[in-house]
Structure formats: C-alpha cells, structure tokens
Design a protein around this motif. Structure first.
Motif, PDB file in Angstrom:
ATOM      1  N   MET A  42      -0.447   4.422   2.926  1.00  0.00           N
ATOM      2  CA  MET A  42      -1.093   5.436   2.115  1.00  0.00           C
ATOM      3  C   MET A  42      -2.161   4.782   1.264  1.00  0.00           C
ATOM      4  O   MET A  42      -2.138   3.581   1.045  1.00  0.00           O
ATOM      5  N   LYS A  43      -3.043   5.610   0.754  1.00  0.00           N
ATOM      6  CA  LYS A  43      -4.089   5.095  -0.124  1.00  0.00           C
ATOM      7  C   LYS A  43      -3.450   4.415  -1.324  1.00  0.00           C
ATOM      8  O   LYS A  43      -2.378   4.783  -1.784  1.00  0.00           O
ATOM      9  N   GLU A  44      -4.125   3.423  -1.855  1.00  0.00           N
ATOM     10  CA  GLU A  44      -3.611   2.670  -2.993  1.00  0.00           C
ATOM     11  C   GLU A  44      -3.492   3.556  -4.222  1.00  0.00           C
ATOM     12  O   GLU A  44      -4.320   4.413  -4.467  1.00  0.00           O
ATOM     13  N   SER A  45      -2.447   3.328  -4.987  1.00  0.00           N
ATOM     14  CA  SER A  45      -2.258   4.029  -6.254  1.00  0.00           C
ATOM     15  C   SER A  45      -2.549   3.076  -7.385  1.00  0.00           C
ATOM     16  O   SER A  45      -2.123   1.930  -7.363  1.00  0.00           O
ATOM     17  N   MET A  46      -3.264   3.578  -8.372  1.00  0.00           N
ATOM     18  CA  MET A  46      -3.564   2.768  -9.542  1.00  0.00           C
ATOM     19  C   MET A  46      -2.289   2.610 -10.361  1.00  0.00           C
ATOM     20  O   MET A  46      -1.487   3.521 -10.470  1.00  0.00           O
ATOM     21  N   GLY A  47      -2.105   1.423 -10.936  1.00  0.00           N
ATOM     22  CA  GLY A  47      -1.026   1.203 -11.872  1.00  0.00           C
ATOM     23  C   GLY A  47       0.358   1.059 -11.274  1.00  0.00           C
ATOM     24  O   GLY A  47       1.335   1.216 -11.986  1.00  0.00           O
ATOM     25  N   ILE A  48       0.481   0.789 -10.006  1.00  0.00           N
ATOM     26  CA  ILE A  48       1.800   0.602  -9.401  1.00  0.00           C
ATOM     27  C   ILE A  48       1.853  -0.798  -8.792  1.00  0.00           C
ATOM     28  O   ILE A  48       0.923  -1.210  -8.101  1.00  0.00           O
ATOM     29  N   SER A  49       2.925  -1.511  -9.076  1.00  0.00           N
ATOM     30  CA  SER A  49       3.043  -2.885  -8.576  1.00  0.00           C
ATOM     31  C   SER A  49       3.269  -2.888  -7.065  1.00  0.00           C
ATOM     32  O   SER A  49       3.737  -1.899  -6.487  1.00  0.00           O
ATOM     33  N   GLU A  50       2.947  -4.004  -6.458  1.00  0.00           N
ATOM     34  CA  GLU A  50       3.148  -4.144  -5.004  1.00  0.00           C
ATOM     35  C   GLU A  50       4.628  -4.042  -4.648  1.00  0.00           C
ATOM     36  O   GLU A  50       4.985  -3.478  -3.621  1.00  0.00           O
ATOM     37  N   LYS A  51       5.495  -4.572  -5.500  1.00  0.00           N
ATOM     38  CA  LYS A  51       6.937  -4.498  -5.220  1.00  0.00           C
ATOM     39  C   LYS A  51       7.424  -3.054  -5.272  1.00  0.00           C
ATOM     40  O   LYS A  51       8.199  -2.628  -4.421  1.00  0.00           O
ATOM     41  N   LYS A  52       6.962  -2.325  -6.264  1.00  0.00           N
ATOM     42  CA  LYS A  52       7.376  -0.924  -6.367  1.00  0.00           C
ATOM     43  C   LYS A  52       6.848  -0.129  -5.177  1.00  0.00           C
ATOM     44  O   LYS A  52       7.560   0.700  -4.610  1.00  0.00           O
ATOM     45  N   ARG A  53       5.626  -0.399  -4.777  1.00  0.00           N
ATOM     46  CA  ARG A  53       5.053   0.268  -3.604  1.00  0.00           C
ATOM     47  C   ARG A  53       5.864  -0.080  -2.346  1.00  0.00           C
ATOM     48  O   ARG A  53       6.154   0.785  -1.531  1.00  0.00           O
ATOM     49  N   ALA A  54       6.259  -1.350  -2.227  1.00  0.00           N
ATOM     50  CA  ALA A  54       7.069  -1.770  -1.079  1.00  0.00           C
ATOM     51  C   ALA A  54       8.410  -1.040  -1.070  1.00  0.00           C
ATOM     52  O   ALA A  54       8.909  -0.649  -0.006  1.00  0.00           O
ATOM     53  N   ILE A  55       8.980  -0.859  -2.251  1.00  0.00           N
ATOM     54  CA  ILE A  55      10.246  -0.123  -2.351  1.00  0.00           C
ATOM     55  C   ILE A  55      10.044   1.323  -1.910  1.00  0.00           C
ATOM     56  O   ILE A  55      10.822   1.854  -1.106  1.00  0.00           O
ATOM     57  N   TYR A  56       8.997   1.964  -2.409  1.00  0.00           N
ATOM     58  CA  TYR A  56       8.718   3.350  -2.012  1.00  0.00           C
ATOM     59  C   TYR A  56       8.501   3.471  -0.506  1.00  0.00           C
ATOM     60  O   TYR A  56       9.093   4.329   0.151  1.00  0.00           O
ATOM     61  N   GLU A  57       7.645   2.633   0.023  1.00  0.00           N
ATOM     62  CA  GLU A  57       7.322   2.723   1.455  1.00  0.00           C
ATOM     63  C   GLU A  57       8.544   2.423   2.321  1.00  0.00           C
ATOM     64  O   GLU A  57       8.754   3.067   3.356  1.00  0.00           O
ATOM     65  N   SER A  58       9.348   1.459   1.896  1.00  0.00           N
ATOM     66  CA  SER A  58      10.565   1.139   2.650  1.00  0.00           C
ATOM     67  C   SER A  58      11.566   2.280   2.578  1.00  0.00           C
ATOM     68  O   SER A  58      12.243   2.584   3.563  1.00  0.00           O
ATOM     69  N   MET A  59      11.668   2.918   1.422  1.00  0.00           N
ATOM     70  CA  MET A  59      12.578   4.065   1.308  1.00  0.00           C
ATOM     71  C   MET A  59      12.115   5.198   2.204  1.00  0.00           C
ATOM     72  O   MET A  59      12.943   5.867   2.832  1.00  0.00           O
ATOM     73  N   LEU A  60      10.819   5.410   2.318  1.00  0.00           N
ATOM     74  CA  LEU A  60      10.321   6.427   3.252  1.00  0.00           C
ATOM     75  C   LEU A  60      10.749   6.102   4.679  1.00  0.00           C
ATOM     76  O   LEU A  60      11.179   6.993   5.426  1.00  0.00           O
ATOM     77  N   ASP A  61      10.643   4.833   5.065  1.00  0.00           N
ATOM     78  CA  ASP A  61      11.078   4.411   6.400  1.00  0.00           C
ATOM     79  C   ASP A  61      12.563   4.695   6.612  1.00  0.00           C
ATOM     80  O   ASP A  61      12.972   5.212   7.656  1.00  0.00           O
ATOM     81  N   LEU A  62      13.371   4.339   5.614  1.00  0.00           N
ATOM     82  CA  LEU A  62      14.815   4.513   5.727  1.00  0.00           C
ATOM     83  C   LEU A  62      15.221   5.979   5.746  1.00  0.00           C
ATOM     84  O   LEU A  62      16.106   6.376   6.513  1.00  0.00           O
ATOM     85  N   VAL A  63      14.588   6.783   4.918  1.00  0.00           N
ATOM     86  CA  VAL A  63      14.903   8.217   4.909  1.00  0.00           C
ATOM     87  C   VAL A  63      14.543   8.833   6.255  1.00  0.00           C
ATOM     88  O   VAL A  63      15.295   9.650   6.787  1.00  0.00           O
ATOM     89  N   GLU A  64      13.427   8.423   6.811  1.00  0.00           N
ATOM     90  CA  GLU A  64      13.039   8.939   8.125  1.00  0.00           C
ATOM     91  C   GLU A  64      14.072   8.554   9.182  1.00  0.00           C
ATOM     92  O   GLU A  64      14.441   9.361  10.030  1.00  0.00           O
ATOM     93  N   ALA A  65      14.559   7.319   9.121  1.00  0.00           N
ATOM     94  CA  ALA A  65      15.486   6.822  10.137  1.00  0.00           C
ATOM     95  C   ALA A  65      16.930   7.277   9.913  1.00  0.00           C
ATOM     96  O   ALA A  65      17.636   7.587  10.877  1.00  0.00           O
TER      97      ALA A  65
END
Length: 190
Positions: free
Chosen positions: A1-24
């Motif tokens: 997804m497009k970059e969000s201002m003010g969010i750390s890379e780790k938090k973004r990785a957590i969000y994106e990984s949770m999206l993967d897991l919820v999908e699976a």
C-alpha cells in the motif's frame, strides 16, 4: 500500500503481516505468535505497539480505512462536477480493492465480526456517505436516503472487485465505465 506518514516500518510490517494472516486463517487463526514470525519481529515488539490482538485489529481497521481514503482522495479534484467525481470515486475504489485484495477480505471479516461494535460498515459514516449525501442534498441524485445509495454504490464496487479478484470475469476499463455509467443513470436526478 502507499506509504503512511508517521508510522514506523515495524508497525507497518505488523499491519501488513496481519492482513496476510487474516486472509489465510481468519481472525481466530491469526495468532500473535504467528504474527511475530510473519512480521519478523519479537512478540514483545507487537505488544509495544498494541496491548492486545483486539486493539491491533481495531487499529488495523482504522489504518486500512485511511489507506482507502488516501488512495481515493489522491485521485480526486473536488472542483470537478459531481458526476465526474462520482465516476472517479467509483473507479478509484475499484482500483484500490483489486490492487489490495487483502484489505477487502479484512474489511469483510471485520464488519461482520464482534469488533465492529457499531454494527455498521465505515461507508455509512465516512467520506463516501457524505459525498452521496451531498449529491442528494444538491439535487445531483434522486431524493432517497443516502444509506440506500451507499449500499448501491459500495455494493457495486465491492462485487465488481470480488469478481475480478477471484478471476470469474476480467473487467476492462470500458466494462468498468459502463458499470458506473449504469449506476449513475439509475441514481442521477437529471
């Protein structure tokens, strides 16, 4: 997804990984330990950002909602006539959901889960509702409850995106324009 201002890379990785897991695996199968492994972070890192899985899912919903809104708003010119904005919003939403199917899967699960305590999709509170209400209030759309128009508008976008995502039918740009044109003809006041 497009970059969000003010969010750390780790938090973004957590969000994106949770999206993967919820999908699976769905909400229940997406454990915090599996999330830590998928995101490549320590479990303590997740709990640094979120006190619980419940809080993570609620914040992920807000994050994804913001991603959709930012995507669509980046494509809009609020000075354009209502009809052009009607078309552009629909086409932009379709593009977002087909480019980010995990978000669509997440929204569907979230909206139908106990996490959605208001029992209402975000479409009935946010910018799309306001946009369609504006259309009714200003006479661009036939007189009706804006909630009905949200159901028709968002329902058509989501169903068209699902058809594309699941490979049933490939809608080209002309097909998408025809679909939104038919929707406009049905809803427009003039």
């Amino acid at each position: 997804m497009k970059e969000s201002m003010g969010i750390s890379e780790k938090k973004r990785a957590i969000y994106e990984s949770m999206l993967d897991l919820v999908e699976a695996y769905g909400f229940h199968g997406a454990s915090m330990s599996l999330l830590a492994k998928e995101a490549g972070v320590a479990a303590g890192t997740i709990y640094h950002y979120f006190t619980s899985k419940d809080e993570l899912l609620k914040e992920l919903y807000i994050y994804c909602k913001g991603q959709v809104e930012n995507w669509v708003l980046a494509e809009l010119d609020e000075q354009q006539p209502f009809k052009e904005r009607f078309y552009k919003r629909w086409l932009s939403l379709y593009e977002f959901y087909t480019a980010h199917p995990k978000v669509l899967v997440f929204f569907e699960q979230y909206i139908n889960s106990p996490y959605n305590q208001e029992r209402s999709p975000h479409h009935f509170r946010g910018g799309f509702f306001q946009f369609l209400k504006e259309g009714v209030d200003e006479g661009h759309l036939k007189e009706a409850k804006p909630e009905l128009y949200v159901a028709l508008y968002m329902g058509s976008v989501i169903l068209a995106a699902k058809i594309k995502i699941f490979g049933s039918i490939a809608f080209d740009m002309e097909d998408r324009k025809l679909l939104v044109s038919k929707l406009w003809t049905t809803l427009s006041a003039g």
